[in-house]
Design a protein around this motif. Sequence first.
Motif, PDB file in Angstrom:
ATOM      1  N   UNK A 207      20.906  87.124   3.845  1.00 19.51           N
ATOM      2  CA  UNK A 207      20.335  87.792   2.701  1.00 19.51           C
ATOM      3  C   UNK A 207      19.577  89.201   3.253  1.00 19.51           C
ATOM      4  N   UNK A 208      18.403  88.505   4.230  1.00 15.95           N
ATOM      5  CA  UNK A 208      18.593  89.351   4.960  1.00 15.95           C
ATOM      6  C   UNK A 208      18.458  90.723   5.597  1.00 15.95           C
ATOM      7  N   UNK A 209      19.265  90.016   6.625  1.00 16.08           N
ATOM      8  CA  UNK A 209      20.770  90.981   7.321  1.00 16.08           C
ATOM      9  C   UNK A 209      20.697  90.132   8.308  1.00 16.08           C
ATOM     10  N   UNK A 210      20.104  89.141   8.347  1.00 15.63           N
ATOM     11  CA  UNK A 210      20.206  88.075   9.776  1.00 15.63           C
ATOM     12  C   UNK A 210      21.837  87.719   9.634  1.00 15.63           C
ATOM     13  N   UNK A 211      22.713  88.250  11.039  1.00 16.57           N
ATOM     14  CA  UNK A 211      23.082  87.825  11.555  1.00 16.57           C
ATOM     15  C   UNK A 211      23.566  86.012  11.321  1.00 16.57           C
ATOM     16  N   UNK A 212      24.695  86.047  11.164  1.00 15.92           N
ATOM     17  CA  UNK A 212      24.271  83.920  11.404  1.00 15.92           C
ATOM     18  C   UNK A 212      25.673  83.735  10.740  1.00 15.92           C
ATOM     19  N   UNK A 213      26.008  83.408  12.095  1.00 10.68           N
ATOM     20  CA  UNK A 213      27.322  82.445  12.169  1.00 10.68           C
ATOM     21  C   UNK A 213      27.578  81.247  11.935  1.00 10.68           C
ATOM     22  N   UNK A 214      27.986  80.275  11.375  1.00  8.57           N
ATOM     23  CA  UNK A 214      28.458  78.652  11.025  1.00  8.57           C
ATOM     24  C   UNK A 214      29.342  78.295  11.424  1.00  8.57           C
ATOM     25  N   UNK A 215      29.300  77.940  12.522  1.00  3.12           N
ATOM     26  CA  UNK A 215      30.627  76.897  13.702  1.00  3.12           C
ATOM     27  C   UNK A 215      30.648  75.328  13.354  1.00  3.12           C
ATOM     28  N   UNK A 216      31.550  74.966  11.968  1.00  4.65           N
ATOM     29  CA  UNK A 216      31.576  73.574  12.281  1.00  4.65           C
ATOM     30  C   UNK A 216      33.118  73.078  13.396  1.00  4.65           C
ATOM     31  N   UNK A 217      31.678  71.684  13.821  1.00  5.44           N
ATOM     32  CA  UNK A 217      33.048  70.575  14.370  1.00  5.44           C
ATOM     33  C   UNK A 217      33.227  69.395  14.281  1.00  5.44           C
ATOM     34  N   UNK A 218      34.152  69.699  13.657  1.00  7.81           N
ATOM     35  CA  UNK A 218      34.839  68.434  12.545  1.00  7.81           C
ATOM     36  C   UNK A 218      35.611  67.688  13.850  1.00  7.81           C
ATOM     37  N   UNK A 219      36.628  66.631  13.303  1.00  5.95           N
ATOM     38  CA  UNK A 219      38.119  66.353  13.796  1.00  5.95           C
ATOM     39  C   UNK A 219      39.172  66.413  13.222  1.00  5.95           C
ATOM     40  N   UNK A 220      39.594  67.597  12.744  1.00  5.47           N
ATOM     41  CA  UNK A 220      41.079  68.027  12.081  1.00  5.47           C
ATOM     42  C   UNK A 220      40.781  68.872  10.845  1.00  5.47           C
TER      43      UNK A 220
ATOM     44  N   UNK B 281      38.317  72.145  15.934  1.00 10.68           N
ATOM     45  CA  UNK B 281      38.895  71.216  15.926  1.00 10.68           C
ATOM     46  C   UNK B 281      38.125  69.549  17.436  1.00 10.68           C
ATOM     47  N   UNK B 282      37.389  68.657  17.217  1.00 10.99           N
ATOM     48  CA  UNK B 282      37.083  68.524  18.325  1.00 10.99           C
ATOM     49  C   UNK B 282      37.325  66.676  18.238  1.00 10.99           C
ATOM     50  N   UNK B 283      38.544  66.549  17.559  1.00  8.58           N
ATOM     51  CA  UNK B 283      38.923  65.107  18.221  1.00  8.58           C
ATOM     52  C   UNK B 283      38.648  63.987  19.443  1.00  8.58           C
ATOM     53  N   UNK B 284      39.247  64.954  20.377  1.00 10.14           N
ATOM     54  CA  UNK B 284      39.851  65.260  21.825  1.00 10.14           C
ATOM     55  C   UNK B 284      37.246  64.401  21.831  1.00 10.14           C
ATOM     56  N   UNK B 285      36.346  65.045  21.275  1.00 12.20           N
ATOM     57  CA  UNK B 285      34.981  65.174  21.844  1.00 12.20           C
ATOM     58  C   UNK B 285      34.715  65.964  22.562  1.00 12.20           C
ATOM     59  N   UNK B 286      35.086  66.332  23.616  1.00 18.71           N
ATOM     60  CA  UNK B 286      34.967  67.079  24.539  1.00 18.71           C
ATOM     61  C   UNK B 286      33.872  67.934  24.021  1.00 18.71           C
ATOM     62  N   UNK B 287      33.700  68.823  22.621  1.00 16.39           N
ATOM     63  CA  UNK B 287      32.464  70.085  23.144  1.00 16.39           C
ATOM     64  C   UNK B 287      30.918  68.327  22.263  1.00 16.39           C
ATOM     65  N   UNK B 288      31.754  67.380  21.940  1.00 18.88           N
ATOM     66  CA  UNK B 288      30.308  66.369  21.742  1.00 18.88           C
ATOM     67  C   UNK B 288      29.772  65.921  22.571  1.00 18.88           C
ATOM     68  N   UNK B 289      30.709  65.762  23.897  1.00 20.04           N
ATOM     69  CA  UNK B 289      30.242  64.997  25.122  1.00 20.04           C
ATOM     70  C   UNK B 289      29.733  66.089  26.097  1.00 20.04           C
ATOM     71  N   UNK B 290      30.055  67.537  25.947  1.00 18.39           N
ATOM     72  CA  UNK B 290      29.198  68.002  26.963  1.00 18.39           C
ATOM     73  C   UNK B 290      27.780  68.748  25.824  1.00 18.39           C
ATOM     74  N   UNK B 291      27.727  68.259  24.115  1.00 12.28           N
ATOM     75  CA  UNK B 291      26.249  69.331  23.997  1.00 12.28           C
ATOM     76  C   UNK B 291      25.502  67.669  23.388  1.00 12.28           C
TER      77      UNK B 291
END
Length: 563
Positions: free
Chosen positions: A490-503, A514-524
């Motif tokens: 609402x203040x004009x700040x661009x903020x994107x929400x990326x949900x990382x889930x399992x399908x 979709x991070x069902x394989x866990x690749x993003x979770x492993x790297x992070x």
Amino acid sequence: MHTPSTEPRFSLYYDYKIYQPWLASQHPEQERKQAVIVGAGPSGMVTALELARYGVSCVVLTAEQQVSHGSRALAFTRRSMEILQQAGVAGRMTQAGLPWRFGNSYYRGQRVFRMEAPYDANDRFYPLINVQQQYMEEFLHDACQANPLIEFRWGNKVVQVEQKDGYVEMEVDTPEGTYLLETQWLVAADGGRSTIRSALGLKMEGTSYEGRFVIADIKIDLPLPTERLAFFAPEWNPGNTILMHREPHGIWRIDYQLPEGEDPEEALRPESIKARIDAQLAMIGHAGKTWEMDWSSVYSARTLTLPDYVCGNVLFAGDAAHLLPIFGVRGANTGFQDGQSLGWHLAFVIKGLASRRLLDNYSTERVTAAREIIDEAGKSTRFMTPPSRGFRLLRDAVLSLSLTQEFVRPLYHWRTSRPHEYTHSTLNSQGDDNALFQTGPAHGAPPQNVLLGDDNYLLDHLGGGFELLYFTQNETVPEDLMAVVQEVRARGVPLNVVGIGTGQVIAGADHTLDDTAGAIRTCYGVNASGAAYLLRPDQHICARWINLDAMRLQAALNAALPQ
């Protein structure tokens, strides 16, 4: 009256286009601009594209009427390609370039060191890619021209700069004479001989080395791979260094060090260049091979930086801010990082989303990055071009021992340019869980890319503001977190929400991965639902949590946007 050349530059492989000059008489009276960028090189055009990404208009001034002459910046790193992906030109760079990852050092005909840059399936881009600077400038210019918020003015040379109360006034010379141009913010990206830096009386700090190199781009057919080749103290150039790179379109670059005291103008005489290139070709087993000269120049190694990149309402980026040796592909690659950083910092200040303190942070972070690069590049420079008898004795000892002793060979490593980590940035959250993570990108680090599927990578889904990567096994982002997100938006700040889930689709997220394989979770380094990362607009990490709550998200955003 400024009269840039309208004769297309010579090239065996590039078709130079002459652009029409921007003339004040053909346009309405000038209004004060939000931002003017002086210089149409890597840092200048990336800054312009980043400003436009956040809705800020700008004018780009360049004294010439065509892109730069010669290959110049040639090797671009993976991080530079990720930045250029955000600018919309990475695809064209990939099509035009030659990717590579190996570097070889030779002494007395023996390969004494082989560098291998890391590369795996999670990397969209190779560690390095060779593309001549003319093409890179053409691609960036086309992207600028396609953006209605960017006005390009060819043939416009800044001849005078004066800081006023809260704005900058410039006198700009053109083929029809001068005009005055006012801007709230002036970005000096006008290169190593910066007119703006000189006009403001600013001095760089650091070291200029005596060693000089000739760059010669030649057209020749050599049956050699796209790898960096370095030759130390060959018989035809005793005590000195030679570098070779394959370029697109059948061009090879040969950089050779000049003997101490040789006049640069004499060194560029055709007969001098021919004798040395023929000697180098003979040394690598291609004596008598036919070649054509495309372009040549002389450079010396310098490790210099301004102590502050903010001077009133003037901001510095690229070679106008720092001068770095080419060993380790640092010049343009550092300029890309400058432009990406400056673009979002300045845009957020112009739009009132943060105070001027944010620009102080730009300066602190990028000056620190330049000093880190200078420290690393200085080591490479002293090895390539020893500045004193003592350094030469040490270097020659390494050369001699490397023929038989494995332990000294890593000293040949040329410390390739890498993105700076803003570990101590004031924008980093002080109340997060950074210290509790065992792996993953930490405070100030650039993001790690992750392969998600066929030609589908994590960074393909990021860009355009702050990014909240929220890891969850649930079907929705918690309401209290979304309340903070909505308040910030609402203040004009661009903020994107990326949900990382399992399908499942995650309600509240702008994108679900979709991070069902866990690749993003492993790297992070994420092990539990509710973990999160907050990325700045330049994608560097400014906060991460094992389990995020609304209060800590608000605190992190407050820290990243000083008021």
